[in-house]
Design a protein around this motif. Structure first.
Motif, short mmCIF file in Angstrom:
data_model
loop_
_atom_site.label_atom_id
_atom_site.label_comp_id
_atom_site.label_asym_id
_atom_site.label_seq_id
_atom_site.Cartn_x
_atom_site.Cartn_y
_atom_site.Cartn_z
N HIS A 136 -44.28 -28.29 19.11
CA HIS A 136 -43.71 -29.63 18.95
C HIS A 136 -43.28 -30.20 20.29
O HIS A 136 -42.97 -29.46 21.24
CB HIS A 136 -42.50 -29.61 18.00
CG HIS A 136 -41.31 -28.86 18.52
ND1 HIS A 136 -40.30 -29.46 19.24
CD2 HIS A 136 -40.98 -27.55 18.45
CE1 HIS A 136 -39.39 -28.55 19.57
NE2 HIS A 136 -39.78 -27.39 19.10
N TRP A 137 -43.31 -31.51 20.37
CA TRP A 137 -42.75 -32.24 21.50
C TRP A 137 -41.25 -32.26 21.32
O TRP A 137 -40.74 -32.43 20.20
CB TRP A 137 -43.32 -33.66 21.50
CG TRP A 137 -42.73 -34.59 22.52
CD1 TRP A 137 -42.61 -34.37 23.86
CD2 TRP A 137 -42.20 -35.89 22.27
NE1 TRP A 137 -42.04 -35.46 24.47
CE2 TRP A 137 -41.77 -36.41 23.52
CE3 TRP A 137 -42.04 -36.68 21.13
CZ2 TRP A 137 -41.20 -37.68 23.65
CZ3 TRP A 137 -41.48 -37.92 21.26
CH2 TRP A 137 -41.06 -38.43 22.51
N THR A 146 -42.70 -29.69 25.98
CA THR A 146 -43.39 -29.35 24.73
C THR A 146 -43.22 -27.86 24.48
O THR A 146 -43.33 -27.05 25.41
CB THR A 146 -44.89 -29.69 24.82
OG1 THR A 146 -45.04 -31.09 25.08
CG2 THR A 146 -45.61 -29.32 23.53
N ASN A 177 -56.63 -30.24 14.98
CA ASN A 177 -55.94 -29.27 15.84
C ASN A 177 -56.59 -27.88 15.77
O ASN A 177 -55.96 -26.89 16.13
CB ASN A 177 -54.46 -29.17 15.46
CG ASN A 177 -54.24 -28.68 14.04
OD1 ASN A 177 -55.19 -28.48 13.28
ND2 ASN A 177 -52.99 -28.48 13.67
N ASP A 183 -55.85 -29.61 20.12
CA ASP A 183 -54.42 -29.49 19.84
C ASP A 183 -53.59 -29.90 21.05
O ASP A 183 -52.63 -30.68 20.93
CB ASP A 183 -54.08 -28.05 19.44
CG ASP A 183 -52.59 -27.88 19.14
OD1 ASP A 183 -52.14 -28.40 18.10
OD2 ASP A 183 -51.89 -27.23 19.94
N ARG A 187 -50.92 -32.96 22.03
CA ARG A 187 -49.57 -32.71 22.55
C ARG A 187 -49.32 -33.45 23.86
O ARG A 187 -48.21 -33.92 24.11
CB ARG A 187 -49.34 -31.21 22.69
CG ARG A 187 -49.43 -30.49 21.34
CD ARG A 187 -48.93 -29.06 21.37
NE ARG A 187 -49.25 -28.39 20.11
CZ ARG A 187 -48.60 -28.59 18.96
NH1 ARG A 187 -47.58 -29.44 18.93
NH2 ARG A 187 -48.96 -27.96 17.86
N HIS A 190 -48.06 -37.06 23.56
CA HIS A 190 -46.64 -37.31 23.30
C HIS A 190 -45.83 -37.38 24.59
O HIS A 190 -44.73 -37.95 24.60
CB HIS A 190 -46.06 -36.20 22.42
CG HIS A 190 -46.39 -36.35 20.97
ND1 HIS A 190 -45.83 -37.33 20.17
CD2 HIS A 190 -47.22 -35.65 20.16
CE1 HIS A 190 -46.29 -37.22 18.94
NE2 HIS A 190 -47.15 -36.21 18.90
#
Length: 253
Positions: A136-137, A146, A177, A183, A187, A190
């Protein structure tokens, strides 16, 4: 004879030291960050946090190199074909400009990495508490950071680019992803250092991406899923299965 041999060896050694390959280094720090090498001497490294042990760091280094490769193939396709590309028309619209996706892929491939950071610990406890999260960010907690959760490294979770078009994969049916490169592409979108906060989630999945493009929605060029589908479809057509690809649809549909 010995003098001639020594001269030959010295000349060969000088040639190796002058070679760009002979001068490549892995840059590390002694505190918090381990930087990967990048795809080439001109590609800035994606900084990897020291919470990623040697095994994870090596996997992420390869994954980032493939992310840069994927973005570079997409960028070069846009530069060569522009608006005439059927992939541009499919994912960004029949009358779209290529300026937006070209800028995005260029920044993923070669923008300065600044203070962005990819880490393997779990400072926000989302890996531990959110079922199924593979990363996740960090958002407002640390906008340039991240987290890559342990799930991302699980056997069979991610594939490499040399597996595109293999094992029954098609762009239409495959998860965005599934590959490390796709994926991590998502990321990086973001992270403001790369995307300048311009790429967002406007469409969710294949049908919505195509619906936005067909409707002439100008946000298509800034949509995360549209950019990912475009990149992997172009890669499949130009690299994995040249001239054929594995879109899972008939060209023009």
């Amino acid at each position: 004879m010995r003098s001639s041999t020594l001269l030959t060896l010295l000349t060969a050694a000088a040639a190796v030291s002058a070679s760009p390959l002979g001068r490549q280094e892995i840059t590390t720090t002694t505190t918090t960050i381990i930087s990967n090498t990048g795809s080439s001497s001109t590609t800035p490294a994606f900084p990897i946090h020291s919470s990623c042990n040697s095994t994870l760091s090596h996997q992420l280094t390869r994954a980032f190199d493939e992310t840069v490769t994927l973005a570079s193939v997409a960028r070069d396709h846009l530069l060569e074909h522009g608006q005439s590309s059927p992939f541009v028309k499919k994912y960004f619209g029949p009358n779209s400009t290529t300026i937006a996706p070209l800028g995005v892929f260029s920044r993923v491939a070669s923008a300065a990495r600044g203070k962005m950071l990819f880490r393997c610990d779990d400072p926000d406890r989302n890996c531990a508490t959110q079922e199924g999260w593979a990363g996740h960010w960090r958002g407002s907690n640390a906008t340039q950071e991240t987290v890559i959760c342990d799930l991302s490294f699980a056997p069979g979770k991610r594939r490499w680019l040399d597996q595109v078009c293999g094992l029954g994969y098609t762009v239409k049916e495959g998860a965005t992803n599934l590959f490390w490169a796709t994926d991590l592409l998502h990321r990086t979108f973001h992270v403001p250092q790369v995307s300048e906060d311009a790429v967002h989630h406007y469409a969710d999945g294949w049908d919505e991406v195509l619906g936005m493009a067909e409707g002439g929605d100008e946000r298509s060029g800034f949509d995360s899923d549209a950019l990912i589908y475009f990149a992997v479809d172009v890669y499949a057509y130009e690299v994995a299965e040249p001239g054929r690809g594995c879109g899972g649809y008939e060209m023009g549909n």
